[in-house]
Scaffold this active site. Structure first.
Site, PDB file in Angstrom:
ATOM      1  N   GLU A  70       0.895  -1.192   0.024  1.00  0.00           N
ATOM      2  CA  GLU A  70      -0.054  -0.098  -0.028  1.00  0.00           C
ATOM      3  C   GLU A  70       0.915   1.202  -0.040  1.00  0.00           C
ATOM      4  OE1 GLU A  70      -3.300  -0.306   0.042  1.00  0.00           O
ATOM      5  OE2 GLU A  70      -3.315  -2.482   0.059  1.00  0.00           O
ATOM      6  N   CYS A 109      -2.775   8.392   3.904  1.00  0.00           N
ATOM      7  CA  CYS A 109      -2.415   8.181   2.482  1.00  0.00           C
ATOM      8  C   CYS A 109      -3.951   8.398   1.627  1.00  0.00           C
ATOM      9  CB  CYS A 109      -2.408   6.785   2.591  1.00  0.00           C
ATOM     10  SG  CYS A 109      -3.611   5.699   3.546  1.00  0.00           S
TER      11      CYS A 109
END
Ligand code: NAP
Length: 517
Positions: free
Chosen positions: A258, A297
């Protein structure tokens, strides 16, 4: 002299003995802790996980694992105030800390529920509803089963979510019957360590199911093999270097990343000033810029608006950003805290300089900020920064400033151009479409879906229950293609299956019938 954060390896808290790095308070700049390498103990920790932790988990049914996970999450919930207090040292307001801490144990609880309701009462998942026969008599058939892998889930976490990031990886692995070795990011390892300590002290997970490492992991990857996995969260650059490690490639170690992401939010052509959607868009962009000081994020980095509406959106955003009060978590009126450290602040300033090459700063000064209850120089404070670009701006589609930074960009008001502009991010974790025009929303969602792990549509009807652009839900995919790392964390039980081996079994009906028992 501050204490060194220990790692929890092979059933013991061990203080590393390698070179130590000091971690500083994000608000005061005072030393908080030191982080040293525990590399010498990592081979033993892998063996401990594979034997003690893995065996214990695999002996438990899915229901027993779900119950243990729920109890571990409950232990964290009971002691959440301790984690909030530590989070303040990392610059988090109470609201920021809740996103991480409550988000962490909440995610584990959701997984526990998914496991209890959605997994069989046993240790094997029989995947297909019925076996596939390969002959007319039906004496030879085939079916897929899922069994726990026999290795270790090495989970490398980013600094911004020391609790949630760890729990969202731990939960599916526990349900799958696979032990975890969690590596914390250095800047917030002291928060992750305390969360692990709470779980270990609660005695809710079997010994060896959760181990924890602070500091560098040295040659750990050289000891992994095909039953192990690595789940990485962090920057695209680190992901690329770890993904290509010879052992990861050579032994086919399962690797998920990720990574960073320049997420877009798209204002629909119908959302003119005065509409609810216009206001929702402005609120959402400000929220995403300021929660956790933009260190998310999934935060909105690109605000895409119809070209003729740039001025109106800029005016509304600058007015709303002007109301943000920056300062020490807990100080009177503070609505945005500090970045995790001055290194991070300086990194973000550098990214703003890159973004400024083809966009103009229209709110905030990267070098000056008024703060409440703290010294602006000693702490890692940064004003929210809004930039404005045009159709020729390229940097905003490429540069992630991991702080309270977003760029306002134009598109021509069509779903096709919104799709083309969003795609310039080369793959993102999350996007949102703020529109009350059903056709525009549908066309844009279908257009951008291939470039995104999650797409949220916000309008006046869904706003009251909307979970927001930046919040991943455990039931849904978190991850994204391309630049976002190509991985899928969360996403319901699929995240559990990720830790299990899918095997096609062929044989007679009696054998196949017996597999789930
Ligand atoms: P980072 O510098 O890439 O570090 C991420 C993790 O990797 C840390 O635990 C770090 O440990 C570790 N690491 C670094 N080099 C390593 C190596 N050679 N071997 C093993 N581990 C290594 O990223 P970060 O600064 O912590 O996080 C910020 C970035 O993460 C942002 O770009 C953000 O977009 C991204 N992020 C993505 C997601 C997502 O879900 N996609 C979530 C959060 C953050 P040390 O700290 O000890 O070096």
């Amino acid at each position: 002299m501050v204490d060194t954060i220990p790692s929890y390896l092979s059933g013991q808290w061990r203080t590393g003995d390698g070179d130590a790095r000091t971690v500083y308070d994000a608000v005061t700049g005072a030393a908080v802790t030191q982080i040293a390498s525990s590399e010498a103990h990592l081979a033993g920790a892998l063996a401990h996980a594979r034997s003690t932790g893995g065996s214990a988990l695999r002996a438990m049914t899915f229901s027993e694992r779900a119950a243990a996970l729920k109890a571990a999450a409950g232990a964290l919930a009971e002691r959440k105030d301790e984690l909030y207090a530590l989070s303040a040292q990392a610059g988090c307001t109470r609201a920021d800390a809740k996103v991480d801490v409550d988000g962490g144990f909440g995610t584990a609880m959701v997984y526990a529920g998914l496991g209890r309701k959605g997994l069989p009462d046993g240790t094997v998942i029989v995947e297909d509803p019925a076996p596939t026969p390969f002959g007319k008599q039906g004496v030879f058939l085939g079916q897929h089963i899922l069994t726990s892998r026999l290795g270790v889930a090495v989970q490398i976490n980013a600094f911004n979510f020391p609790v949630w990031g760890m729990l969202e990886k731990l939960a599916p692995a526990i349900l799958a019957g696979v032990p975890t070795l969690a590596k914390a990011a250095t800047p917030t390892a002291y928060i992750a360590e305390h969360a692990v300590r709470i779980i270990i002290e609660s005695g809710t997970l079997p010994e060896g199911a959760l181990q924890f490492v602070a500091g560098p992991i040295g040659g750990l990857f050289d000891q992994l093999d095909g039953q192990d996995s690595v789940g990485f969260t962090g920057s695209a650059a680190t992901a690329a270097s770890l993904r290509s490690h010879p052992r990861i490639v050579g032994r086919s170690v399962h690797f998920t990343a990720e990574a960073d992401s320049v997420n877009a939010s798209i204002l629909g052509p119908d959302a003119t000033p005065g509409t609810e959607e216009f206001d929702l868009f402005v609120q959402q962009v400000v929220t995403e810029m300021t929660v956790k000081a933009g260190q998310k994020c999934t935060a909105i980095r690109r605000a895409l608006v119809p070209a003729g509406r740039l001025d109106a959106v800029q005016d509304a955003l600058t007015a709303a950003l002007g109301d943000i009060v920056i300062g020490a978590p807990g100080a009177e009126g503070v609505t945005m805290g500090a970045l995790v450290g001055t290194d991070q602040r300086d990194d973000v300033r550098g990214r703003i300089t890159e973004l400024s090459k083809d966009a103009q700063i229209v709110f905030g000064d990267p070098n000056t900020v008024d703060v409440v209850g703290a010294d602006a120089q000693a702490g890692a404070f940064l004003s929210p920064i809004l930039l404005r670009g045009d159709a020729t701006s390229g940097s905003a589609h490429d540069v992630e400033a991991f702080g309270p930074v977003a760029t306002l960009l134009p598109y021509d008001g069509t779903a096709a151009d919104a799709t083309a502009q969003a795609a310039r991010g080369q793959g993102s974790l999350a996007a949102s479409v703020v529109s009350n025009d059903g056709d525009f929303a549908r066309d844009t969602v279908l257009g951008i879906a291939a470039h995104h792990g999650r797409v949220l549509v916000l309008d006046r009807d869904s706003a009251s229950e909307s979970t927001g652009h930046g919040i991943p839900m455990p039931q849904l995919v978190h991850g994204g293609p391309g630049r976002a790392g190509g991985g899928e964390e969360e996403g319901g039980l699929r995240a559990v299956y990720h830790h299990m081996q899918r095997t096609a079994v062929q044989g007679g009906p009696a054998l196949l019938n017996s597999l789930g028992h």
